[in-house]
Motif scaffolding. Structure first.
Motif, PDB file in Angstrom:
ATOM      1  N   ARG A   1       0.904  -1.301   0.151  1.00 13.48           N
ATOM      2  CA  ARG A   1       0.240  -0.114  -0.112  1.00 13.48           C
ATOM      3  C   ARG A   1       0.988   1.515   0.014  1.00 13.48           C
ATOM      4  NH1 ARG A   1      -2.425  -3.928  -0.644  1.00 13.48           N
ATOM      5  NH2 ARG A   1      -4.575  -4.827   0.372  1.00 13.48           N
ATOM      6  N   TYR A   2       0.365   2.262  -0.799  1.00 14.43           N
ATOM      7  CA  TYR A   2       1.422   3.615  -0.600  1.00 14.43           C
ATOM      8  C   TYR A   2       0.033   4.763  -0.516  1.00 14.43           C
ATOM      9  CZ  TYR A   2       0.430   3.709  -5.632  1.00 14.43           C
ATOM     10  OH  TYR A   2       0.022   3.880  -7.005  1.00 14.43           O
ATOM     11  N   VAL A   3       0.732   5.619  -0.063  1.00 21.48           N
ATOM     12  CA  VAL A   3      -0.087   7.161  -0.098  1.00 21.48           C
ATOM     13  C   VAL A   3       1.032   8.461  -0.359  1.00 21.48           C
ATOM     14  CG1 VAL A   3       0.473   7.478   2.370  1.00 21.48           C
ATOM     15  CG2 VAL A   3      -1.364   8.660   1.331  1.00 21.48           C
ATOM     16  N   GLN A   4       0.432   9.247  -1.323  1.00 24.74           N
ATOM     17  CA  GLN A   4       1.486  10.242  -1.494  1.00 24.74           C
ATOM     18  C   GLN A   4       0.738  11.670  -1.352  1.00 24.74           C
ATOM     19  OE1 GLN A   4       2.211   8.977  -5.625  1.00 24.74           O
ATOM     20  NE2 GLN A   4       4.081   7.951  -4.812  1.00 24.74           N
ATOM     21  N   TRP A   5       1.689  12.724  -1.440  1.00 26.38           N
ATOM     22  CA  TRP A   5       1.041  13.935  -1.631  1.00 26.38           C
ATOM     23  C   TRP A   5       2.059  14.784  -2.426  1.00 26.38           C
ATOM     24  CZ3 TRP A   5       1.360  11.294   3.050  1.00 26.38           C
ATOM     25  CH2 TRP A   5       0.416  10.970   3.838  1.00 26.38           C
ATOM     26  N   SER A   6       1.205  15.742  -3.474  1.00 22.72           N
ATOM     27  CA  SER A   6       1.998  16.570  -4.460  1.00 22.72           C
ATOM     28  C   SER A   6       1.677  17.945  -4.078  1.00 22.72           C
ATOM     29  CB  SER A   6       1.857  15.939  -5.542  1.00 22.72           C
ATOM     30  OG  SER A   6       0.558  16.112  -6.099  1.00 22.72           O
ATOM     31  N   HIS A   7       0.573  18.548  -3.370  1.00 20.73           N
ATOM     32  CA  HIS A   7       0.379  19.672  -3.019  1.00 20.73           C
ATOM     33  C   HIS A   7       1.367  20.388  -2.379  1.00 20.73           C
ATOM     34  CE1 HIS A   7      -1.439  23.525  -1.483  1.00 20.73           C
ATOM     35  NE2 HIS A   7      -2.444  23.003  -2.361  1.00 20.73           N
ATOM     36  N   ARG A   8       2.049  21.617  -2.776  1.00 18.34           N
ATOM     37  CA  ARG A   8       3.117  21.979  -2.373  1.00 18.34           C
ATOM     38  C   ARG A   8       2.923  22.322  -0.760  1.00 18.34           C
ATOM     39  NH1 ARG A   8       7.942  24.208  -3.426  1.00 18.34           N
ATOM     40  NH2 ARG A   8       8.649  26.000  -2.259  1.00 18.34           N
ATOM     41  N   GLY A   9       1.782  22.845  -0.214  1.00 22.53           N
ATOM     42  CA  GLY A   9       1.612  23.032   1.039  1.00 22.53           C
ATOM     43  C   GLY A   9       1.780  21.794   2.079  1.00 22.53           C
TER      44      GLY A   9
ATOM     45  N   VAL B   1       3.571  18.987   1.085  1.00 19.75           N
ATOM     46  CA  VAL B   1       4.703  18.551   1.079  1.00 19.75           C
ATOM     47  C   VAL B   1       5.729  19.480   1.687  1.00 19.75           C
ATOM     48  CG1 VAL B   1       6.946  18.323  -0.441  1.00 19.75           C
ATOM     49  CG2 VAL B   1       4.785  17.673  -1.324  1.00 19.75           C
ATOM     50  N   GLN B   2       5.412  20.590   1.926  1.00 20.63           N
ATOM     51  CA  GLN B   2       6.117  21.618   2.679  1.00 20.63           C
ATOM     52  C   GLN B   2       5.996  21.214   4.356  1.00 20.63           C
ATOM     53  OE1 GLN B   2       5.266  25.784   2.644  1.00 20.63           O
ATOM     54  NE2 GLN B   2       7.561  26.125   2.600  1.00 20.63           N
ATOM     55  N   ARG B   3       4.690  21.033   4.600  1.00 18.08           N
ATOM     56  CA  ARG B   3       4.376  20.682   6.246  1.00 18.08           C
ATOM     57  C   ARG B   3       4.689  19.340   6.628  1.00 18.08           C
ATOM     58  NH1 ARG B   3      -0.633  23.412   4.914  1.00 18.08           N
ATOM     59  NH2 ARG B   3      -1.452  21.634   3.915  1.00 18.08           N
ATOM     60  N   ILE B   4       4.942  18.242   5.867  1.00 16.32           N
ATOM     61  CA  ILE B   4       5.471  17.147   5.916  1.00 16.32           C
ATOM     62  C   ILE B   4       7.038  17.112   6.306  1.00 16.32           C
ATOM     63  CG2 ILE B   4       5.755  14.690   5.177  1.00 16.32           C
ATOM     64  CD1 ILE B   4       2.751  14.756   3.943  1.00 16.32           C
TER      65      ILE B   4
END
Length: 269
Positions: free
Chosen positions: A233-241, A243-246
């Protein structure tokens, strides 16, 4: 597999290979996989001819080191290495005469050496040559310890753990270090074709679900869905906000991390 140009005659080239691999920390059994011979005596005879002293075998792994490193997860350093063990660590059950094997194997030499130094191991980090075109050069730090295997089992680091890993709950001040270790093991950091940064995690269904929920609840990142790729399983984020928070959460007050992933995300810090 054995070098295709080597036949079953022990020449200087083969002996030099044996010596180098042995000095790099490989066992006689591991060296045999790369040469056209079947018995460990071949390896030991070559070492003896060149005056190379033999190691004491598995007993080497029992030399003094910090076996109680994971008895209590109460420092950022312990939390980070626990995270890496959850993803890229392994435990092999004890045989009749020995203790369980605890190891960390990664393509990143800096991680294996960091774990080696964290535990205070005295034998060298092992260099594991690729077995075929689809494999990568790996580095392994390993020890034998009943105490450590018992302590790690509380956090899901057990034999055959691939589908049963989970996110342990530590004190809030240690969770970012734990998740950074998980990220350095099975996390992703890359750029899309439009140069936008992408960050994510993969692993067992439970581990990915719990990391995802923790980041949503603690950081307020987008409620992105979990994807499947076979049993992974995998989860991803690409929204700049997001990515920056993580990235800022993972690397705040961080002292242990993989340089290659940090370098890619540094613009977000």
């Amino acid at each position: 597999m054995p070098h295709p140009a080597w036949n079953k005659r022990l020449n200087l080239e083969v002996e030099s290979f044996i010596i180098k691999q042995y000095r790099d920390g490989l066992s006689a059994g591991e060296i045999l996989k790369a040469i056209p011979f079947k018995t460990k005596k071949t390896v030991y005879d070559a070492l003896e001819r060149h005056g190379i002293p033999r190691r004491a075998g598995c007993a080497d792994y029992k030399k003094s080191f910090n076996e109680a490193a994971f008895a209590a997860i109460d420092t950022p350093e312990k939390a980070y290495w626990l995270g890496l063990l959850i993803t890229d660590g392994y435990v092999i059950e004890a045989n009749r005469t020995g203790s369980p094997v605890v190891g960390l194997q990664m393509i990143d030499r800096e991680a294996a050496e960091g774990f080696h130094n964290f535990l205070g191991l005295q034998h060298p980090v092992l260099r594991m040559e690729p077995r075929g075109e689809q494999h990568h050069l790996m580095y392994r730090a390993v020890c034998r310890s009943q105490r450590m295997a018992h302590d790690l089992a509380r956090f899901g680091v057990i034999p055959r753990k691939s589908h049963s890993t989970f996110l342990p709950l530590l004190t809030n001040d240690l969770m970012s270090h734990l998740i950074r270790g998980i990220f350095d093991g099975d996390g992703t950091a890359s750029r899309r074709s439009d140069r936008q940064l992408l960050i994510g995690f993969c692993g067992s269904e439970r581990l990915v679900a719990e990391v995802r929920m923790w980041l949503i609840c603690q950081l307020g990142v987008s409620d992105n869905r979990i994807h499947e790729n076979g049993s992974i399983r995998y989860v991803q984020w690409s929204h700049r906000g997001d990515v920056q928070r993580i990235a800022q959460y993972l690397y705040k007050d961080a002292k242990q991390y993989l340089k290659r992933k940090f370098a890619l995300l540094q613009e977000c810090l």
